[in-house]
Write a protein that holds these residues in place. Structure first.
Motif, PDB file in Angstrom:
ATOM      1  N   MET A 272       0.856  -1.163   0.000  1.00 39.31           N
ATOM      2  CA  MET A 272       0.000   0.000   0.000  1.00 39.31           C
ATOM      3  C   MET A 272       0.906   1.231   0.000  1.00 39.31           C
ATOM      4  SD  MET A 272      -3.019   0.970   2.698  1.00 39.31           S
ATOM      5  CE  MET A 272      -4.067  -0.386   2.315  1.00 39.31           C
ATOM      6  N   ASN A 273       0.663   2.139  -0.935  1.00 40.36           N
ATOM      7  CA  ASN A 273       1.519   3.319  -1.019  1.00 40.36           C
ATOM      8  C   ASN A 273       1.123   4.364   0.013  1.00 40.36           C
ATOM      9  OD1 ASN A 273      -0.654   4.791  -2.076  1.00 40.36           O
ATOM     10  ND2 ASN A 273      -0.073   4.347  -4.175  1.00 40.36           N
ATOM     11  N   ILE A 274       1.892   5.430   0.120  1.00 34.49           N
ATOM     12  CA  ILE A 274       1.718   6.431   1.168  1.00 34.49           C
ATOM     13  C   ILE A 274       0.408   7.201   1.014  1.00 34.49           C
ATOM     14  CG2 ILE A 274       2.999   8.255  -0.017  1.00 34.49           C
ATOM     15  CD1 ILE A 274       3.260   7.530   3.700  1.00 34.49           C
ATOM     16  N   ILE A 275      -0.010   7.454  -0.214  1.00 31.15           N
ATOM     17  CA  ILE A 275      -1.277   8.165  -0.439  1.00 31.15           C
ATOM     18  C   ILE A 275      -2.445   7.327   0.068  1.00 31.15           C
ATOM     19  CG2 ILE A 275      -2.801   9.158  -2.196  1.00 31.15           C
ATOM     20  CD1 ILE A 275      -0.248  10.761  -1.824  1.00 31.15           C
ATOM     21  N   ASP A 276      -2.437   6.042  -0.266  1.00 30.98           N
ATOM     22  CA  ASP A 276      -3.501   5.158   0.210  1.00 30.98           C
ATOM     23  C   ASP A 276      -3.522   5.096   1.738  1.00 30.98           C
ATOM     24  OD1 ASP A 276      -4.447   4.579  -2.273  1.00 30.98           O
ATOM     25  OD2 ASP A 276      -3.429   2.650  -2.458  1.00 30.98           O
ATOM     26  N   ARG A 277      -2.363   5.066   2.351  1.00 32.19           N
ATOM     27  CA  ARG A 277      -2.307   5.025   3.819  1.00 32.19           C
ATOM     28  C   ARG A 277      -2.864   6.302   4.434  1.00 32.19           C
ATOM     29  NH1 ARG A 277       2.290   1.251   5.801  1.00 32.19           N
ATOM     30  NH2 ARG A 277       2.627   0.033   3.938  1.00 32.19           N
ATOM     31  N   LEU A 278      -2.534   7.442   3.830  1.00 31.80           N
ATOM     32  CA  LEU A 278      -3.042   8.712   4.332  1.00 31.80           C
ATOM     33  C   LEU A 278      -4.563   8.787   4.200  1.00 31.80           C
ATOM     34  CD1 LEU A 278      -2.337  11.536   5.439  1.00 31.80           C
ATOM     35  CD2 LEU A 278      -2.203  12.306   3.066  1.00 31.80           C
ATOM     36  N   ILE A 279      -5.079   8.415   3.045  1.00 38.08           N
ATOM     37  CA  ILE A 279      -6.523   8.421   2.831  1.00 38.08           C
ATOM     38  C   ILE A 279      -7.207   7.447   3.791  1.00 38.08           C
ATOM     39  CG2 ILE A 279      -8.339   7.837   1.171  1.00 38.08           C
ATOM     40  CD1 ILE A 279      -6.473   8.915  -1.022  1.00 38.08           C
ATOM     41  N   LEU A 280      -6.615   6.279   3.982  1.00 40.86           N
ATOM     42  CA  LEU A 280      -7.189   5.300   4.901  1.00 40.86           C
ATOM     43  C   LEU A 280      -7.205   5.828   6.336  1.00 40.86           C
ATOM     44  CD1 LEU A 280      -8.362   2.475   5.293  1.00 40.86           C
ATOM     45  CD2 LEU A 280      -6.038   1.629   5.566  1.00 40.86           C
ATOM     46  N   THR A 281      -6.175   6.556   6.730  1.00 42.05           N
ATOM     47  CA  THR A 281      -6.132   7.132   8.073  1.00 42.05           C
ATOM     48  C   THR A 281      -7.249   8.155   8.264  1.00 42.05           C
ATOM     49  OG1 THR A 281      -3.745   6.809   8.146  1.00 42.05           O
ATOM     50  CG2 THR A 281      -4.673   8.374   9.716  1.00 42.05           C
ATOM     51  N   ILE A 282      -7.409   9.057   7.312  1.00 39.08           N
ATOM     52  CA  ILE A 282      -8.478  10.067   7.393  1.00 39.08           C
ATOM     53  C   ILE A 282      -9.840   9.389   7.379  1.00 39.08           C
ATOM     54  CG2 ILE A 282      -9.540  12.001   6.165  1.00 39.08           C
ATOM     55  CD1 ILE A 282      -6.671  12.705   5.183  1.00 39.08           C
ATOM     56  N   TYR A 283     -10.010   8.424   6.513  1.00 34.98           N
ATOM     57  CA  TYR A 283     -11.272   7.689   6.390  1.00 34.98           C
ATOM     58  C   TYR A 283     -11.609   6.974   7.704  1.00 34.98           C
ATOM     59  CZ  TYR A 283     -14.655   4.493   4.177  1.00 34.98           C
ATOM     60  OH  TYR A 283     -15.771   3.791   3.837  1.00 34.98           O
ATOM     61  N   THR A 284     -10.626   6.338   8.289  1.00 36.33           N
ATOM     62  CA  THR A 284     -10.833   5.621   9.550  1.00 36.33           C
ATOM     63  C   THR A 284     -11.172   6.591  10.667  1.00 36.33           C
ATOM     64  OG1 THR A 284      -9.265   3.945   8.828  1.00 36.33           O
ATOM     65  CG2 THR A 284      -9.769   4.001  11.168  1.00 36.33           C
ATOM     66  N   PHE A 285     -10.509   7.750  10.703  1.00 37.90           N
ATOM     67  CA  PHE A 285     -10.800   8.754  11.721  1.00 37.90           C
ATOM     68  C   PHE A 285     -12.245   9.238  11.595  1.00 37.90           C
ATOM     69  CE2 PHE A 285     -10.915  13.223  13.094  1.00 37.90           C
ATOM     70  CZ  PHE A 285     -10.578  13.041  14.432  1.00 37.90           C
ATOM     71  N   CYS A 286     -12.702   9.526  10.368  1.00 45.08           N
ATOM     72  CA  CYS A 286     -14.087   9.972  10.153  1.00 45.08           C
ATOM     73  C   CYS A 286     -15.089   8.906  10.586  1.00 45.08           C
ATOM     74  CB  CYS A 286     -14.303  10.332   8.686  1.00 45.08           C
ATOM     75  SG  CYS A 286     -13.425  11.811   8.164  1.00 45.08           S
ATOM     76  N   LEU A 287     -14.814   7.664  10.256  1.00 46.57           N
ATOM     77  CA  LEU A 287     -15.717   6.583  10.675  1.00 46.57           C
ATOM     78  C   LEU A 287     -15.712   6.401  12.186  1.00 46.57           C
ATOM     79  CD1 LEU A 287     -15.210   3.887   7.907  1.00 46.57           C
ATOM     80  CD2 LEU A 287     -17.172   5.369   8.266  1.00 46.57           C
ATOM     81  N   ALA A 288     -14.575   6.621  12.829  1.00 43.51           N
ATOM     82  CA  ALA A 288     -14.502   6.515  14.292  1.00 43.51           C
ATOM     83  C   ALA A 288     -15.352   7.598  14.942  1.00 43.51           C
ATOM     84  CB  ALA A 288     -13.060   6.606  14.757  1.00 43.51           C
TER      85      ALA A 288
END
Length: 182
Positions: free
Chosen positions: A1-17
Motif C-alpha cells: 500500500m503506497n503512502i497516499i492510500d495510507r493517508l486516505i485510509l487514516t483520514i477515512y478511519t478517523f471519520c468513521l470513528a
C-alpha cells in the motif's frame, strides 16, 4: 500500500470513528448537540446544500477503492523471501532470487538441459528447489537429472551454508535437435 492510500485510509478511519462515537452516544440523550431537536435542525440545514452530496460521494468512492484493492490484492510478482542467518558479526539475509541465480548458473552449465526455470521455497531455514526445463533428445534423462540435482544441492549448500532438503526436477518437453549445416 503506497503512502497516499495510507493517508486516505487514516483520514477515512478517523471519520468513521467519529461517526461511530456519535452513533453510540445518540441514544443516551446526555449531550445537547445530540438531541433529537438538534439532529432535526442539522438535517434541515443539509437540504439544498450539495456539499454534503459531494462528501457522501467521496466516502463512497474511497470505500469502493479500498474494497477493490482488498479483493484484488497486491498483484506484484511473488513476495520475496529471505534466508536469515545469524553470524558473530550480525544478521545475514540471502534472498530467494539469489539462490535461484546460483541454481541457474549450475543448470546452464549442463549440456542437454535448456530453458530451466527455477523456484525456491524457504521453510524454517530449509530450502526446497524446483527446476523445470527441457532436454535434448540424445541425453539420458535419469542420469542427467540426478547429476543436476546433486550439483545444484552441493553448490547451493556450499555458497549459502543452508541445508537443501530437496531438489525436484521436472522435464516438461524435449527440444528439437539443432542441426549443424556445413
Amino acid at each position: 500500500m503506497n503512502i497516499i492510500d495510507r493517508l486516505i485510509l487514516t483520514i477515512y478511519t478517523f471519520c468513521l470513528a467519529v461517526l461511530s462515537i456519535l452513533l453510540m452516544l445518540f441514544p443516551f440523550d446526555q449531550f445537547d448537540f445530540l438531541s433529537i431537536n438538534s439532529m432535526t435542525g442539522y438535517l434541515e440545514s443539509m437540504k439544498g446544500n450539495y456539499v454534503y452530496s459531494i462528501v457522501g460521494l467521496a466516502f463512497l468512492l474511497v470505500s469502493i477503492r479500498f474494497l477493490v484493492s482488498g479483493v484484488k490484492g497486491n498483484k506484484k510478482s511473488k513476495k520475496e523471501a529471505f534466508l536469515i542467518r545469524h553470524t558473530n558479526f550480525g544478521e545475514l539475509k540471502i534472498s530467494t532470487q539469489t539462490v535461484e541465480g546460483l541454481v541457474e548458473s549450475v543448470a546452464n552449465k549442463f549440456t542437454g538441459i535448456k530453458n530451466v526455470k527455477t523456484t525456491v521455497n524457504v521453510f524454517e531455514g530449509v530450502l526446497t528447489i524446483y527446476l523445470k526445463g527441457e532436454v535434448s533428445p540424445e541425453i539420458n534423462i535419469p542420469e542427467t537429472t540426478i547429476e543436476l540435482q546433486d550439483k545444484v544441492k552441493d553448490h547451493v549448500e556450499k555458497c549459502t551454508g543452508v541445508e537443501v532438503s530437496e531438489v525436484r526436477v521436472e522435464i516438461s518437453s524435449v527440444t528439437a535437435p539443432t542441426r549443424v549445416v556445413k
